[in-house]
Design a protein around this motif. Structure first.
Motif, mmCIF file in Angstrom:
data_model
loop_
_atom_site.group_PDB
_atom_site.id
_atom_site.type_symbol
_atom_site.label_atom_id
_atom_site.label_comp_id
_atom_site.label_asym_id
_atom_site.label_seq_id
_atom_site.Cartn_x
_atom_site.Cartn_y
_atom_site.Cartn_z
ATOM 1 N N TYR A 1 45.992 37.264 42.977
ATOM 2 C CA TYR A 1 44.630 36.801 42.962
ATOM 3 C C TYR A 1 43.769 37.838 44.028
ATOM 4 O O TYR A 1 44.442 38.158 45.030
ATOM 5 C CB TYR A 1 44.515 35.625 43.535
ATOM 6 C CG TYR A 1 44.862 34.450 42.414
ATOM 7 C CD1 TYR A 1 44.775 34.502 41.354
ATOM 8 C CD2 TYR A 1 45.389 33.195 43.012
ATOM 9 C CE1 TYR A 1 45.079 33.566 40.240
ATOM 10 C CE2 TYR A 1 46.077 32.408 42.295
ATOM 11 C CZ TYR A 1 45.757 32.415 40.784
ATOM 12 O OH TYR A 1 46.097 31.356 40.076
ATOM 13 N N THR B 1 40.530 32.693 34.883
ATOM 14 C CA THR B 1 40.342 32.522 36.393
ATOM 15 C C THR B 1 40.806 31.302 36.964
ATOM 16 O O THR B 1 40.511 29.955 36.142
ATOM 17 C CB THR B 1 38.928 32.639 36.678
ATOM 18 O OG1 THR B 1 37.978 31.528 36.021
ATOM 19 C CG2 THR B 1 38.232 33.909 36.291
ATOM 20 N N ASN C 1 38.911 29.986 46.631
ATOM 21 C CA ASN C 1 37.674 31.020 45.786
ATOM 22 C C ASN C 1 38.718 32.138 45.283
ATOM 23 O O ASN C 1 38.274 33.377 45.359
ATOM 24 C CB ASN C 1 36.628 31.248 46.404
ATOM 25 C CG ASN C 1 35.573 30.766 45.820
ATOM 26 O OD1 ASN C 1 35.482 29.589 45.042
ATOM 27 N ND2 ASN C 1 34.224 31.351 46.228
ATOM 28 N N GLN D 1 39.805 35.456 43.086
ATOM 29 C CA GLN D 1 39.137 35.854 42.160
ATOM 30 C C GLN D 1 40.092 36.651 41.097
ATOM 31 O O GLN D 1 41.349 37.011 41.622
ATOM 32 C CB GLN D 1 38.480 37.213 42.833
ATOM 33 C CG GLN D 1 37.521 36.493 43.974
ATOM 34 C CD GLN D 1 36.315 35.551 43.222
ATOM 35 O OE1 GLN D 1 35.456 36.075 42.272
ATOM 36 N NE2 GLN D 1 36.289 34.293 43.451
ATOM 37 N N THR E 1 31.321 32.936 41.218
ATOM 38 C CA THR E 1 31.478 34.356 41.859
ATOM 39 C C THR E 1 31.393 35.545 40.896
ATOM 40 O O THR E 1 32.169 35.352 40.066
ATOM 41 C CB THR E 1 32.697 34.324 42.754
ATOM 42 O OG1 THR E 1 33.727 33.761 41.862
ATOM 43 C CG2 THR E 1 32.599 33.497 44.067
ATOM 44 N N SER F 1 35.579 35.871 49.722
ATOM 45 C CA SER F 1 35.167 35.349 48.345
ATOM 46 C C SER F 1 34.344 34.376 48.545
ATOM 47 O O SER F 1 33.827 33.834 47.520
ATOM 48 C CB SER F 1 36.376 35.312 47.514
ATOM 49 O OG SER F 1 37.114 34.251 48.063
ATOM 50 N N ASN G 1 29.855 35.147 45.947
ATOM 51 C CA ASN G 1 29.709 33.686 45.688
ATOM 52 C C ASN G 1 28.457 33.024 45.731
ATOM 53 O O ASN G 1 27.894 32.384 46.394
ATOM 54 C CB ASN G 1 30.536 32.956 46.657
ATOM 55 C CG ASN G 1 30.757 31.539 46.515
ATOM 56 O OD1 ASN G 1 30.949 31.128 45.427
ATOM 57 N ND2 ASN G 1 30.817 30.742 47.721
ATOM 58 N N SER H 1 35.101 41.756 40.498
ATOM 59 C CA SER H 1 35.896 40.687 40.391
ATOM 60 C C SER H 1 34.923 39.604 39.737
ATOM 61 O O SER H 1 33.816 39.315 40.040
ATOM 62 C CB SER H 1 36.756 40.307 41.602
ATOM 63 O OG SER H 1 37.561 41.221 42.085
ATOM 64 N N GLY I 1 35.410 34.732 39.304
ATOM 65 C CA GLY I 1 36.082 33.688 39.339
ATOM 66 C C GLY I 1 35.243 32.420 39.710
ATOM 67 O O GLY I 1 33.917 32.472 39.473
#
Length: 332
Positions: free
Chosen positions: A13, A36, A61, A63, A153, A166, A175, A199, A201
């Motif tokens: 991650y 994710t 969070n 990613q 995100t 993130s 985000n 990225s 997520g």
């Protein structure tokens, strides 16, 4: 079309935008099939699980990425088209977290009040009806809500070697927590570093505008997206096009500065699309804009400036790449 599948292991991650090595190198025109994890790293699974005991900062969070896009150079425009967002679990989760959220004391809005009590809600997913179920904990109230998957995100590495959490939205995306980041949307981001290093997520099975308590119906997500690259100047702020709207996401504090950022970029976008000078574009925007709040809880707030396409003449937006990618998505 190249199709690349990637499911990260927990040690793969990314927790920041910038500062992380790429997990894959891909070419423009590639379709990615990704998994994710949810914002809580899957650690909240029942109403007995509380955030303060289960979460370890800054490891929230997570990613999936970053991905190095071959040929991407600073100043280019990275293009991401979202083809499918499908819940990867039969449940989603939301929670109140101490000193976090729009209607409680926070580290930035300090008061003498105690934090709101912690509570965790589990939303059961009904895939047949495409709903998530809310169950009150202080009464027997229940209601089914339409499932509206989105990604909280979507972002890439910032400029000048900067590394951002993130949890943060800014010019690089991040985000933003806007429901506009859904299936059928095409996102345009300014490339800051070689390879873009983007990225995604923070899947949400649904979220109200503003994300009032700070958490949506958080859930692991299966994601299909198409990546492309334009050798044209990237936008100052993240831009989104879907079949019905053009949109810009501005992020800042205070809230009005987030609004201003998106408004200014949309003035410029309308000017370039229709040959308008600054004041004419400003006047037009004043009469046609819609401005939903994306989040009022993150390290920066995010505000969306939207313009309905139906109110304006057809325009050649980024050489029609949204239409092209939408049609390409139908072949996957």
């Amino acid at each position: 079309m190249d199709i690349v599948e990637f499911t990260p292991q927990p040690d793969e991650y990314a927790w920041t935008f910038g500062g992380a090595a790429p997990v894959r190198r891909i070419r423009p025109g590639t379709a990615l099939k990704l998994w994710t994890e949810d914002a809580f790293c899957g650690s909240l699974r029942s109403t007995a699980d509380l955030a303060s005991a289960s979460l370890t900062m800054p490891f929230v969070n997570p990613q999936t990425g970053p991905f190095h896009v071959e040929g991407a150079e600073p100043g280019d425009t990275l293009v991401l088209h979202f083809v499918e967002l499908t819940p990867a679990r039969s449940w989603g989760v939301s929670a109140t977290i101490p000193f976090f959220g729009g209607l409680t004391s926070t580290d930035r809005t300090a008061t003498l009040q105690d934090p709101l009590p912690e509570r965790t809600w589990i939303y059961e997913v009904d895939t047949e009806k495409q709903t998530v179920g809310f169950q009150a904990q202080g009464s027997d109230f229940e209601v089914s809500l339409p499932m509206e998957p989105m990604l909280g995100t979507v972002g890439l590495a910032p400029a000048a070697g900067e590394v951002r959490s993130s949890l943060v939205p800014d010019t690089f995306g991040g985000n933003m927590d806007t429901p506009e980041m859904r299936v059928g949307a095409t996102c345009f981001l300014n490339v800051n570093v070689e390879g873009a290093l983007f990225s995604v997520g923070d899947g949400h099975y649904r979220q109200g505008e503003g994300e009032s308590c700070g958490t949506a119906v958080e859930g692991a997500m299966n994601v299909v997206l198409i990546v492309d690259l334009l050798k044209t100047p990237g936008p100052a702020w993240p831009r989104i096009e879907n079949d019905d709207y053009l949109a810009v996401v501005g992020s800042s504090r205070p809230l009005e500065d987030a609004w201003r950022a998106g408004q200014v970029d949309m003035v410029g976008w309308l000017g370039s699309l229709y040959g308008l000078d600054k004041l004419d574009a400003y006047q037009l925007l004043s009469q046609v804009s819609e401005v939903p709040l994306a989040n009022v809880v993150d390290a920066n707030y995010s505000v969306v400036t939207k313009v309905p396409k139906r109110l304006l003449p057809a325009a050649d937006v980024y050489s029609g790449i949204h239409r092209h990618l939408r049609d390409l998505a139908a072949t996957l």
